[in-house]
Design an enzyme around this catalytic site. Structure first.
Site, short mmCIF file in Angstrom:
data_model
loop_
_atom_site.label_atom_id
_atom_site.label_comp_id
_atom_site.label_asym_id
_atom_site.label_seq_id
_atom_site.Cartn_x
_atom_site.Cartn_y
_atom_site.Cartn_z
N ARG A 130 6.49 59.55 29.20
CA ARG A 130 7.12 59.76 27.88
C ARG A 130 8.57 59.30 27.85
NH1 ARG A 130 4.08 64.81 27.49
NH2 ARG A 130 2.25 64.32 26.25
N LYS A 162 14.97 46.88 20.98
CA LYS A 162 13.63 46.53 20.52
C LYS A 162 12.80 46.16 21.74
CE LYS A 162 14.33 44.84 15.83
NZ LYS A 162 14.23 43.65 14.95
N GLU A 190 20.05 31.23 19.12
CA GLU A 190 20.35 32.62 18.72
C GLU A 190 21.88 32.84 18.67
OE1 GLU A 190 18.03 34.73 17.77
OE2 GLU A 190 16.17 34.25 18.83
N LYS A 234 26.02 41.62 17.95
CA LYS A 234 24.76 42.38 17.96
C LYS A 234 25.04 43.87 18.10
CE LYS A 234 20.09 42.69 18.86
NZ LYS A 234 18.87 42.09 19.38
N GLU A 287 16.73 49.17 11.82
CA GLU A 287 16.48 48.08 10.87
C GLU A 287 16.11 48.58 9.48
OE1 GLU A 287 14.82 44.55 12.77
OE2 GLU A 287 13.70 44.20 10.93
N ARG A 307 20.48 45.32 9.94
CA ARG A 307 19.90 44.70 11.14
C ARG A 307 18.87 43.62 10.78
NH1 ARG A 307 18.00 47.50 16.87
NH2 ARG A 307 17.36 45.52 17.83
N ASN A 319 17.18 38.65 11.59
CA ASN A 319 15.93 37.90 11.52
C ASN A 319 16.09 36.58 10.76
OD1 ASN A 319 14.35 39.81 12.93
ND2 ASN A 319 14.32 41.10 11.10
N HIS A 358 13.53 33.84 11.15
CA HIS A 358 12.39 34.37 11.89
C HIS A 358 11.07 34.36 11.12
CE1 HIS A 358 15.36 35.38 14.84
NE2 HIS A 358 14.51 36.02 15.61
N HIS A 379 8.27 32.87 13.30
CA HIS A 379 7.07 33.58 13.78
C HIS A 379 5.80 32.85 13.36
CE1 HIS A 379 9.30 37.66 14.49
NE2 HIS A 379 9.51 36.77 15.45
N HIS A 392 10.60 30.46 21.58
CA HIS A 392 11.07 31.32 20.48
C HIS A 392 12.36 30.77 19.87
CE1 HIS A 392 11.82 34.93 18.14
NE2 HIS A 392 13.01 35.05 18.70
P1 NAD Z 1 11.23 34.24 28.89
O1 NAD Z 1 11.49 35.62 29.23
O2 NAD Z 1 9.81 33.79 28.85
O3 NAD Z 1 12.04 33.29 29.88
C1 NAD Z 1 11.90 31.89 29.75
C2 NAD Z 1 11.51 31.23 31.07
O4 NAD Z 1 12.66 31.15 31.87
C3 NAD Z 1 10.48 31.99 31.87
O5 NAD Z 1 9.61 31.04 32.44
C4 NAD Z 1 11.29 32.67 32.97
O6 NAD Z 1 10.54 32.86 34.14
C5 NAD Z 1 12.39 31.69 33.18
N1 NAD Z 1 13.66 32.23 33.63
C6 NAD Z 1 14.25 33.38 33.25
N2 NAD Z 1 15.49 33.47 33.77
C7 NAD Z 1 15.68 32.36 34.52
C8 NAD Z 1 16.76 31.86 35.27
N3 NAD Z 1 17.93 32.50 35.34
N4 NAD Z 1 16.60 30.68 35.93
C9 NAD Z 1 15.44 29.99 35.82
N5 NAD Z 1 14.38 30.40 35.09
C10 NAD Z 1 14.52 31.58 34.44
O7 NAD Z 1 11.83 33.85 27.44
P2 NAD Z 1 13.15 34.26 26.66
O8 NAD Z 1 13.46 33.09 25.84
O9 NAD Z 1 14.18 34.83 27.54
O10 NAD Z 1 12.65 35.44 25.73
C11 NAD Z 1 11.69 35.21 24.72
C12 NAD Z 1 11.09 36.53 24.33
O11 NAD Z 1 12.13 37.39 23.86
C13 NAD Z 1 10.09 36.43 23.21
O12 NAD Z 1 8.95 37.16 23.56
C14 NAD Z 1 10.78 37.06 22.02
O13 NAD Z 1 9.87 37.67 21.14
C15 NAD Z 1 11.64 38.06 22.70
N6 NAD Z 1 12.81 38.49 21.92
C16 NAD Z 1 13.05 39.82 21.84
C17 NAD Z 1 14.15 40.27 21.14
C18 NAD Z 1 14.46 41.73 21.10
O14 NAD Z 1 15.37 42.13 20.36
N7 NAD Z 1 13.80 42.55 21.87
C19 NAD Z 1 15.01 39.36 20.52
C20 NAD Z 1 14.73 38.00 20.64
C21 NAD Z 1 13.63 37.57 21.35
N1 GLY Z 2 16.46 40.12 17.53
C1 GLY Z 2 16.51 40.90 16.33
C2 GLY Z 2 16.91 42.32 16.54
O1 GLY Z 2 17.15 42.73 17.65
O2 GLY Z 2 16.99 43.06 15.62
#
Ligand code: NAD
Ligand code: GLY
Length: 384
Positions: A127, A149, A191, A233, A243, A247, A251, A254, A258, A272
């Protein structure tokens, strides 16, 4: 503040659930000393993906152990497909197999995929156990590691199952960016640009001046981008954690993004951040078409995306053949949509974003029908 000599320290002001964001080089090597003040116990389980494990897990392990913290790790596959029910179940089983307790802290070491998955697991295991974000991609350092998030994708779309669950600390070690492939840096940079386009025209101008250097590896520019993005942020999340209002502006781009990611199939064909870049350009086009935004601002955005090699259209994403109707249908299922109406973040100009509900589908269809590539369109604009 937790404090670290040569790190920039910011705070997300959420009262008892508030936390620090530390940005700078070498933070993983000092993770034990930096995290100890916020840890309930002396035990950490690091969740990371294969690629990051090879590159950076050793430094985090060493840093935690140097602070007297016992470390175990769980390595997940990585890639967008890892944000799934199956991977969540495997991760929860792995955590429970290790008999974690409520004094255990989970460290999410990786990009947004690891952060979203491990954060979600932390929010439901026992939990809720504490977690620390140790983001290693530019996208994760400027966006996903801050704000709480968490979640996974389902067959219905991206991030449709998840929670708001804040980390206890964010350790953005900018040294990790040195191993990130250029395409991932560029995707994360989209971003960064987004914050300027939402409400900070001066920061967009900074991006125009420093974006190329950042992409080419300038460590100072990267650090400044991470700090300023996290500042923006943190401010937004503190004002509207769940949100209900402001917030939602994060997006920007987005709704288009998406739909692009769903059309591309989450297999890495479209990242992304790439989808967000194209989505932002299209959101500016839509704003111009609806009479909200001067055309010069949309052109300026396209010019910067072109100068930094970012996509600005569905064609640039390799998705020119997708039907507008199927893309619009996906947009209706977006989390922001209410009652099937199309919701977009639109702009009155650079730095002036707002949420528009009930955008006419016909206007979106016309934007999607203009399938000329970003660079082609830019040439036309510039020569006109
Ligand atoms: P990711 O986590 O898939 O990383 C991208 C690639 O880079 C992967 O293959 C990873 O193994 C590699 N990698 C990571 N760090 C590295 C490093 N230092 N050196 C070499 N390789 C490295 O992708 P991302 O772009 O970081 O994240 C995308 C995800 O984030 C999506 O699922 C998206 O929906 C999510 N997201 C979430 C939020 C949120 O607020 N929670 C906001 C924006 C995006
Ligand atoms: N990436 C959008 C949010 O965190 O609200």
């Amino acid at each position: 503040m937790t404090g670290a000599d040569d790190a920039s320290a910011l705070h997300v002001d959420l009262g008892a659930r508030g936390y620090d964001i530390l940005v700078g080089p070498g933070l993983l090597d000092r993770a034990g000393a930096l995290a100890a003040p916020i840890m309930r116990g002396k035990r950490a389980v690091v969740v990371t993906d294969r690629a990051v494990a090879d590159l950076h897990l050793g430094r985090l392990r060493g840093g935690l152990e140097a602070g007297g913290i016992a470390v175990e790790d769980i390595v997940v596959e990585g890639g967008e497909e890892t944000k799934s029910f199956d991977d969540l179940r495997s991760l929860l089983d792995a955590l429970l197999d290790r008999r974690i307790d409520r004094a255990t802290t989970i460290f999410a070491l990786g990009g947004g995929v690891v952060g979203d998955l491990a954060g979600f697991a932390a929010s439901v295991a026992l939990r809720g156990v504490d977690f620390v974000q140790a983001p290693t991609t530019l996208l994760a350092q400027v966006d996903s590691s801050v704000g709480g998030k968490t979640g996974i994708n389902t067959r219905h779309g991206k991030n449709l199952v998840g929670s708001f669950y804040q980390p206890r600390l964010v350790l953005a070690d900018t040294d990790t960016l040195a191993t990130l492939p250029p395409r991932e840096i560029a995707a994360g940079y989209a971003e960064v640009v987004k914050y300027g386009l939402i409400d900070d025209p001066d920061f967009f101008a900074w991006c125009e001046g420093h974006g190329r250097a950042l992409l080419d590896g300038d460590a100072a520019a990267r650090r400044e981008a991470v700090v300023e993005s996290c500042r923006a942020k943190a401010r937004t999340v503190a004002a509207d954690e769940r949100e209900a209002g402001r917030r939602a502006l994060l997006n920007l781009g987005h709704t288009f993004a998406h739909a692009a990611e769903a059309a591309a199939g989450y297999g890495g064909a479209v990242l992304h951040g790439e989808a967000v870049a194209a989505g932002m350009a299209l959101a500016f086009d839509l704003s111009v078409a609806l009479g909200h935004c001067p055309a010069e601002d949309a052109e300026r955005v396209r010019r910067h995306l072109a100068a930094t090699g970012l996509p600005a259209d569905f064609e640039d994403l390799g998705l020119a053949d997708r039907s507008a109707d199927s893309l619009i249908e996906t947009m209706r299922q977006d989390k922001k949509a209410e009652g099937g109406a199309l919701t977009f973040v639109l702009v009155r100009g650079i730095g002036h974003a707002f949420v528009a509900r009930d955008v006419p589908a016909e206007a979106v269809r016309q934007i999607l029908a203009r399938r000329g590539s970003a660079s082609g369109r830019l040439e036309k604009t510039v020569s006109a």
